[in-house]
Design an enzyme around this catalytic site. Structure first.
Site, PDB file in Angstrom:
ATOM      1  N   LYS A  41      74.510  39.892 142.675  1.00  0.00           N
ATOM      2  CA  LYS A  41      73.108  41.004 142.390  1.00  0.00           C
ATOM      3  C   LYS A  41      73.985  42.220 142.868  1.00  0.00           C
ATOM      4  O   LYS A  41      73.832  43.370 141.728  1.00  0.00           O
ATOM      5  CB  LYS A  41      72.243  40.280 143.287  1.00  0.00           C
ATOM      6  N   ARG A 120      61.149  37.906 145.293  1.00  0.00           N
ATOM      7  CA  ARG A 120      62.242  36.570 145.596  1.00  0.00           C
ATOM      8  C   ARG A 120      61.205  35.832 146.256  1.00  0.00           C
ATOM      9  O   ARG A 120      61.484  34.722 146.532  1.00  0.00           O
ATOM     10  CB  ARG A 120      62.458  37.264 147.244  1.00  0.00           C
ATOM     11  N   ARG A 159      82.757  39.627 152.502  1.00  0.00           N
ATOM     12  CA  ARG A 159      82.336  40.666 151.963  1.00  0.00           C
ATOM     13  C   ARG A 159      82.174  41.774 153.338  1.00  0.00           C
ATOM     14  O   ARG A 159      82.102  40.844 154.127  1.00  0.00           O
ATOM     15  CB  ARG A 159      80.485  39.952 151.587  1.00  0.00           C
ATOM     16  N   ARG A 192      78.376  42.002 157.213  1.00  0.00           N
ATOM     17  CA  ARG A 192      76.696  41.425 157.241  1.00  0.00           C
ATOM     18  C   ARG A 192      76.531  40.307 158.069  1.00  0.00           C
ATOM     19  O   ARG A 192      77.378  39.538 158.443  1.00  0.00           O
ATOM     20  CB  ARG A 192      76.011  41.107 156.457  1.00  0.00           C
ATOM     21  N   ARG A 203      69.816  30.864 154.187  1.00  0.00           N
ATOM     22  CA  ARG A 203      68.656  31.970 153.337  1.00  0.00           C
ATOM     23  C   ARG A 203      69.269  30.793 152.002  1.00  0.00           C
ATOM     24  O   ARG A 203      68.371  31.142 150.742  1.00  0.00           O
ATOM     25  CB  ARG A 203      70.541  32.750 152.843  1.00  0.00           C
TER      26      ARG A 203
END
Ligand code: AP5
Length: 245
Positions: A41, A120, A159, A192, A203
């Protein structure tokens, strides 16, 4: 993210002003980006922002920016939010909504907006609907990105994010020109905390339980646009642009 928009108001709060504001857009887009953690996203929001001129408004980025504050500058709700985030759990709706309401000026922005990671939960989506109605604004579309789980996990594990401008890279599929340094601003790249395998599992569960039902919520309002997140970022962007046309 559009490199020209610094998003200071969104990241730091209403008392901060963006040094460069998006130019008035003849057709400002107001979009929500939906999808599982790591589906891409933020990457699409960055590409959309560059081409449409709208700012990426990521609630996750606001919480991460709050981490850099001195602990005594954080409200108790914000400190609590960071604990939820570190574990991979959703931050309580009241904290998220207070934060968004404080930044409602970003929703009025003449460049439009790209909401990334908000709403969310159904409660957040209902609250957003009320806020937009009060502001006499309408969403153009809700872009829902889909990808099989194993591909998502590999996107998350590689990432790296810029500590200064929040641009997103991937060690294999989108490496920076110079290892560890952001191409856009030279900031250092970090991994992260919530990309650890244990937090990723939490998550994904939170997504299935609380966020996946939003697809039906927006389908009923004729706003949902489903987009395959297979392929390169540019291919997905082209699919998105085609869907928006
Ligand atoms: P948030 O920051 O919103 O994270 P997220 O939704 O989990 O999404 P991510 O940022 O992890 O992934 P993404 O889909 O943006 O993927 P990206 O583009 O980076 O939220 C973090 C936390 O904050 C939450 O867990 C929660 O605690 C809290 N929070 C935030 N908002 C909240 C809310 N509204 N309510 C409650 N709690 C909230 O891509 C991932 C990687 O893949 C990158 O390395 C990228 O380079 C790579 N990649 C992207 N596209 C491709 C591609 N096409 N091919 C190959 N690699 C790709």
């Amino acid at each position: 993210m559009n490199a020209k928009n610094d998003r200071a108001t969104w990241l730091k709060g209403a008392s901060f002003h963006c040094s460069i504001e998006p130019a008035p857009h003849p057709r400002p887009y107001r979009l929500v980006l939906l999808g599982a953690p790591g589906v891409g996203k933020g990457t699409q929001a960055e590409l959309l922002g560059e081409r449409l001129g709208a700012c990426q408004l990521s609630t996750g980025d606001v919480f991460r920016a709050a981490k850099t504050l001195d602990p005594c500058e954080r409200t108790p709700a914000l400190s609590q939010a960071l604990d939820f985030m570190q574990r991979g759990e959703l931050v309580p709706d009241t904290t998220v909504l207070d934060m968004v309401r404080e930044r409602v000026g970003c929703l009025r922005c003449q460049g439009g907006f790209l909401l990334d990671g908000f709403p969310r939960t159904v409660a957040q989506a209902e609250a957003l609907e009320r806020i937009l109605a009060e502001e006499r604004l309408q969403l153009d579309a809700v872009l829902s990105y889909d990808l099989p789980l194993e591909r998502i996990v590999s996107r998350l594990s590689g990432r790296r994010t810029c500590s200064a401008c929040k641009a997103v890279y991937h060690q294999e599929t989108r490496p920076p020109k110079q290892a560890g340094k952001c191409d856009q601003c030279g900031g250092s790249l970090f991994q992260r905390e919530d990309d650890r395998p244990e937090a990723v599992r939490v998550r994904m569960e939170a997504y299935e339980k609380s966020t996946a039902p939003l697809a039906d919520f927006y389908r009923r309002r004729n706003l949902l646009v489903s987009i395959s997140a297979e392929g390169s970022p540019e291919e997905i962007f082209q699919r998105t642009a085609e869907a928006l046309r």
